[in-house]
Design a protein around this motif. Structure first.
Motif, short mmCIF file in Angstrom:
data_model
loop_
_atom_site.label_atom_id
_atom_site.label_comp_id
_atom_site.label_asym_id
_atom_site.label_seq_id
_atom_site.Cartn_x
_atom_site.Cartn_y
_atom_site.Cartn_z
N THR A 1 -5.34 -5.43 -2.48
CA THR A 1 -4.13 -5.06 -1.75
C THR A 1 -2.99 -6.04 -2.00
N PHE A 2 -3.23 -7.31 -1.69
CA PHE A 2 -2.17 -8.32 -1.78
C PHE A 2 -2.14 -9.05 -3.12
N GLY A 3 -3.31 -9.11 -3.77
CA GLY A 3 -3.37 -9.83 -5.04
C GLY A 3 -2.51 -9.21 -6.12
N VAL B 1 0.84 -1.21 0.00
CA VAL B 1 0.00 0.00 0.00
C VAL B 1 0.87 1.25 0.00
N ASN B 2 2.17 1.07 -0.05
CA ASN B 2 3.10 2.20 0.02
C ASN B 2 4.39 1.83 -0.68
N ALA C 1 -0.20 -16.63 -0.12
CA ALA C 1 0.74 -16.79 0.99
C ALA C 1 0.21 -16.12 2.26
N ILE C 2 -0.45 -14.96 2.08
CA ILE C 2 -1.03 -14.26 3.23
C ILE C 2 -2.15 -15.09 3.85
N GLU C 3 -2.99 -15.68 3.00
CA GLU C 3 -4.09 -16.50 3.51
C GLU C 3 -3.56 -17.73 4.25
N LYS C 4 -2.51 -18.34 3.69
CA LYS C 4 -1.91 -19.51 4.34
C LYS C 4 -1.34 -19.14 5.70
N GLU C 5 -0.70 -17.97 5.76
CA GLU C 5 -0.09 -17.51 7.01
C GLU C 5 -1.14 -17.29 8.09
N GLU D 1 -12.66 -8.33 -1.26
CA GLU D 1 -12.20 -7.51 -2.39
C GLU D 1 -11.02 -6.63 -1.99
N LEU D 2 -11.05 -6.13 -0.75
CA LEU D 2 -9.95 -5.30 -0.28
C LEU D 2 -8.66 -6.11 -0.20
N LEU D 3 -8.75 -7.34 0.32
CA LEU D 3 -7.58 -8.22 0.39
C LEU D 3 -7.03 -8.48 -1.01
#
Length: 357
Positions: free
Chosen positions: A298-300, A247-248, A307-311, A293-295
């Motif tokens: 942002t990460f997609g 995001v930055n 990887a974020i979902e797995k974590e 949708e935000l996830l």
């Protein structure tokens, strides 16, 4: 100041036994002399092939005072410019290590310690901590903040056998680093509030001088609980988000500086939640499609959503119903009200020279 780790391993009122790996912590002028004694005639004398890991800044700060120790170690000096605890830095360390390395000495601040404790854990060898700045709370931690393929995560690591924090070294560190350490401590207000709230919902175990002493105690608390709850809450999740740069862009900020900015943001949100609870306007809802949708946005876009979902699997809130969470709102209000006022927190940060926005 000497800290006997056995004092923290005594029977606890929570009913659990808490394990402490670190044997002794020395925070005083001349602590490096104590390290030399341990390596010559003490518990560290059995290690004959130590690897000392530092960076260009910490080497410059310690080369004279630690000359004898540098002479008896294999020394790896990493470039401090843009140094991160990531797969690239780990590869550099591993390529430099000789097969007979039996001890790691971490001479530096947060990043050097994350790398050292991670490598020590991977190779099942002990490590010794020599902090060169009171800039973060990771010196005695059992987790390392690492970045793997762009994903920031806390991974299992080793606690040090000993900590030798010499005031003749860290007292001369740049004021910016010391202010970052104060920031990391002030962030514990949020971390401990988060932990208290989690203990209401999931019955988690709840526990709890100098700046360096406070930073060291934070790591010991993580050893005692086996996780980062005592030292890392929503404010650190913001730090990890910024570290992943989704995001930055790249931020020229120290870890502690990000923590204090995150602390102020979370404190503001918590105070808004408290006002909403008092007015009866705080509503609990389940995850919505907009959240998903935000996830994705942002990460997609950087290809790390999987990887974020797995974590974050399993999702701990799946075991908490919306009714249970709603019923705990009065208890959560008490925890938030115990936090400092936003203006008081800002004043503390200003007094210590902390970055807060």
């Amino acid at each position: 100041m000497r800290v006997d780790a056995d004092d923290f391993a005594r029977p606890c009122s929570c009913g659990r036994e808490h394990h402490i790996d670190v044997k002794e912590i020395v925070i005083e002028s001349g602590a490096i002399g104590k390290l030399e004694e341990e390596m010559s005639d003490g518990d560290l004398r059995e290690y004959i092939s130590p690897l000392l890991i530092c960076d260009t800044n910490s080497y410059k700060a310690t080369e004279e005072l630690m000359e004898d120790i540098y002479d008896r170690c294999q020394v790896l000096i990493l470039d401090a410019e843009d140094l991160e605890a990531d797969e690239r830095a780990v590869e550099i360390v591993e390529n430099y290590m000789e097969e007979d390395i039996d001890l790691v000495l971490a001479v530096g601040a947060g990043t050097i310690h994350d790398l050292s404790r991670f490598v020590a854990h991977q190779y099942r060898i002990p490590f010794v901590s020599v902090p060169t700045a009171a800039s973060s709370d990771g010196f005695t931690s059992t987790v390392a903040d690492m970045t793997w393929n762009g994903v920031k995560k806390a991974v299992a690591a080793s606690a040090p056998l000993f900590v030798f924090a010499d005031t003749d070294i860290f007292a001369k560190a740049p004021k910016r680093l010391t202010a970052a350490g104060v920031s990391d401590i002030l962030g514990k207000y949020i971390a401990l509030a988060d932990w208290k709230i989690a203990s209401i919902l999931s019955k988690e175990c709840w526990l709890f001088s100098s700046l360096m002493y406070a930073l060291v105690l934070s790591g010991l608390a993580m050893q005692m609980t086996g996780n980062s709850r005592p030292a890392s809450g929503a404010e650190h999740h913001l730090v990890h988000l910024w570290d992943m740069e989704v995001v930055n862009g790249h931020l020229d900020a120290l870890h502690g500086e990000k923590v204090s900015a995150g602390t102020m943001l979370v404190l503001l949100e918590y105070k808004k939640i408290a006002d909403a609870i008092r007015k009866g306007n705080c509503k609990v809802h389940t995850c919505t499609e907009e959240d998903r949708e935000l996830l994705q946005s942002t990460f997609g876009k950087k290809g790390i959503l999987g990887a974020i979902e797995k974590e974050n699997t399993p999702e701990l809130l799946d075991d908490v119903s919306t009714k249970e969470l709603s019923d705990t709102l009065p208890g959560i209000l008490k925890i938030i009200d115990a936090l400092p006022a936003v203006t008081d927190m800002q004043e503390m940060m200003n007094t210590a020279g902390c970055v807060s926005r």
